[in-house]
Scaffold this motif. Structure first.
Motif: not given
Length: 724
Positions: A183, A228, A259
């Motif tokens: 990410y 992430v 997200h």
């Protein structure tokens, strides 16, 4: 100064990298540079980048000594960029044709810090889905630039590095680098928007974002998805260092929670056992980073998920998610329901055979049995035949059985054990064999048992597009079931290739998790090891005298033009071959191959379509004339003249699709009309110095592994378990 520097990191994308690079270099804008970064890829990515750099000065190849990850690879490319703007494009994506002039015009007219461009997601089945740009900007944004505070909705565009061009001095002035880990786009794409003084939007689809069946981290079950959180923490540290951006914190926070929930909601990413812990991390970040004045909570089900995150309500969240999934599964099952077709007599017979096959699946695998087939059971041929012969010599403990059609049994060499296709014997060996070797796919009903090994040998180096790539050329893919094709490909354990180019193209045409055996084509061993005495015997068997000069004409099949034959008058060609000339004409195996002996002599023109061994014809011929057929790659092993005769080059390329232009990178002389073909032989161009140079370059690229030991390498690896 160069206008645009493309930075293209490459790792395990050998099947797609050529398309990516071609999409950049074929644009009608020359003011670019391409920095290809081989991120320690174990496949041929580095070789491809080096090849392109050698032939185009706009390309530079950067070969990293070890895999560093996507972020550090992009940083390495950025450090070498000289363009005014930098565009990071992944090695498996590609630009839309002719999009770059619009990009260049917008850059030079407005000089933005960041230019956002549109994209489409291109799925493995060629479905294309639009991005969110039309929803985010329902009114065409035009050429005006803005700051993010004026248009915060720009945050809702996909947070990737490749859908934005960034002014290089602006980027280096920020000191912004890609972070390591998964990410990595998050900690780059949001800060560049937050800091930009001038943001532009070009609502033109520029990037084709490839949705691969396998290999992308978005389809990988791994605890690295927890990275992430680190990437989003970097975004908020960037915000904390810039008090002037505090007004954007609520919008950025909403994107962060969105997200996180997207990652959690994708069942291909977070293992069930780790989902409670992932949810707890979301809750912790919600409490830590939530703006003091709140943020815009979405409506409906999305808003409920946000509230459950704030409350730490994992059990309720999980129960609602499970209920929604069950409801969607029920809807999908209802849509897929179809009436059961009435069983015909033939269907009943097939059903009985399949029941027998399923019963045999419950019996033990025979650890000594190998089953071979070639060309849909047409007989003893091609790579499987060469593997079978080598296995009899090197692994005599392996019993080889061939599957053949009933009408082809009489073509088998003496002593070959066989079963007839469509019989109980055939079903039994398919169910119980340890090894299954074929140059095409076995039927759909064949199951891949634990302990079975499927070896796909293929039957040529691809010029025309194959597999999934045929979806882009529907005229050449009539009736193909691509989903079924992928199910068959999933059975492969080994894919045998003759050269690096084939390996790369099969990767994209047949994406699956099989072992790539780049060992050469076993069928070509005979061409390497054939003695002069064997060649004389083959020629004599075909009625060819020692003083005759033999030309073999072997065109390929045109799926998009049934019944088409290239313009070719054998007798007018004989006129320029001279009195010692002999012409052998062989159709593609899709034509004229019905088991009847069709060889006929008509003076010096001979139809050899029914000759069982194409290798005999190669050994007999002094020159090969072909078009887009894989015959050229096999014949090149002999290092004899090859002439490309491609009268429908442009039409074939547009309708059927090709992986490379054989008239631009030929193995010898090229003719685009029949008169040009006659002129090649009239003037001796087929043996001239330019043809010789072309053939040597072609052999260096495609024939490196054809040394007479390909079958041995395969048998030792697959049957004897020796390391490659």
């Amino acid at each position: 100064m160069t206008l645009i520097s493309f930075v293209v990191p490459a790792f395990r994308v050998q099947g797609y990298l050529r398309e990516c690079l071609d999409s950049l270099l074929d644009q009608p804008v020359r003011d670019i540079e391409v920095i290809g970064v081989d991120d320690g890829s174990p496949d041929a990515c580095g070789d491809i980048l080096t090849e392109y750099a050698a032939r185009d000065p706009r390309v530079r190849a950067l070969l990293l000594p070890a895999n560093a990850g996507l972020g550090p690879a992009r940083n390495a490319g950025l450090d070498r960029a000289t363009g005014e703007y930098v565009w990071f494009l992944d090695g498996d994506d590609w630009l839309a044709p002719d999009c770059l002039p619009e990009v260049a015009d917008r850059l030079t007219a407005t000089r933005p810090d960041v230019l956002l461009v549109d994209h489409v997601r291109v799925h493995w089945d060629e479905r294309a889905t639009r991005s969110a740009l039309p929803e985010v900007f329902p009114e065409p944004p035009g050429a005006a630039t803005f700051r993010l505070a004026e248009r915060p909705e720009a945050l809702r565009l996909l947070h990737t590095a490749w859908n934005r061009l960034v002014r290089r001095e602006f980027l280096t002035g920020l000191g912004l680098r890609f972070a390591p880990g998964w990410y990595e786009d998050v900690a780059f794409s949001y800060p560049v928007l937050l800091a930009a003084g001038r943001i532009g939007v070009l609502d033109r689809v520029c990037v084709n974002y490839r949705q691969r069946r396998a290999g992308a981290i978005t389809r990988t079950l791994d605890d690295r998805h927890f990275e992430v959180f680190d990437q989003w923490h970097r975004v908020f540290r960037f915000l904390d260092e810039r008090p002037d951006l505090v007004g954007l914190r609520p919008a950025v926070f909403e994107r962060m929670i969105w997200h996180y929930l997207t990652v959690l909601g994708n069942g291909d990413r977070i293992a069930p056992a780790l989902r409670p812990a992932f949810f707890q991390r979301i809750t912790a970040d919600h409490r830590h980073f939530r703006p003091a004045g709140g943020y815009p909570v979405p409506d409906g089900w999305d808003g409920l998920k946000h509230r459950l995150v704030a409350a730490g309500g994992w059990h309720t969240f999980s129960a609602l998610r499970t209920a929604n999934q069950a409801r969607e599964t029920a809807r999908s099952a209802g849509r897929r329901a179809r009436p059961v077709a009435r069983r015909t007599a033939r269907g009943a017979r097939d059903a009985l055979l399949h029941e027998y096959y399923r019963a045999e699946l419950r019996r033990p695998i025979d650890p000594t049995l190998a089953v071979y087939a070639a060309y849909w059971y047409r007989g003893y041929a091609c790579n499987p035949a060469a593997v079978h012969a080598a296995a009899r010599r090197l692994a005599p403990q392996v019993r080889g059985v061939w599957i053949v059609r009933r009408d082809r049994v009489d073509t088998l060499p003496p002593g070959i054990e066989y079963v007839v296709a469509g019989t109980r014997d055939c079903q039994r060996v398919l169910a119980r064999a340890r090894w299954l070797v074929n140059n095409v796919n076995f039927p759909d009903f064949v199951r891949k048992r634990p302990g079975q090994v499927h070896v796909q040998t293929h039957h040529g180096t691809p010029v025309k597009v194959m597999g999934l790539d045929q979806q882009r050329y529907p005229l050449g893919a009539v009736g193909m079931d691509f989903a079924g094709l992928l199910r068959r490909v999933e059975r492969w354990d080994y894919s045998v290739t003759s050269n690096a180019f084939s390996t790369q193209m099969w990767d994209r045409a047949y994406p699956a998790d099989y072992v790539r055996l780049e060992v050469g084509y076993p069928r070509n061993d005979r061409l390497v090891t054939a003695t002069a005495e064997e060649v004389r015997a083959v020629r004599a068997g075909l009625g060819i005298t020692p003083d005759e000069r033999v030309v073999l004409y072997a065109p390929t099949h045109r799926e998009h033009l049934p019944g088409y034959r290239p313009p070719f008058d054998p007798y007018r060609l004989l006129d320029v071959l001279g009195p010692a000339g002999r012409l052998l004409v062989r159709s593609h195996y899709f034509h004229d191959r019905d088991g009847r002996a069709r060889r006929r002599a008509e003076g010096r023109v001979v139809d050899v379509s029914a000759v069982a061994s194409v290798e005999d014809l190669y050994l007999a011929a002094d020159v090969l004339v072909t078009d887009y057929s894989s015959a050229m790659f096999d014949y090149a092993v002999l290092d004899r003249p090859i002439v490309i005769y491609a009268p429908d080059r442009d039409a074939y390329r547009l309708a059927r699709g090709v992986y490379f232009d054989v008239t631009a990178e030929p193995p010898g002389a090229v003719a685009l009309t029949f008169e040009e073909l006659r002129e090649v032989f009239r003037g001796g161009a087929e043996t001239g110095e330019p043809a010789e140079r072309a053939r040597q370059a072609f052999r260096e690229r495609f024939c490196r592994w054809d040394d007479g030991h390909a079958a041995e390498r395969l048998v030792r690896r697959v049957f004897l378990g020796e390391p490659g």
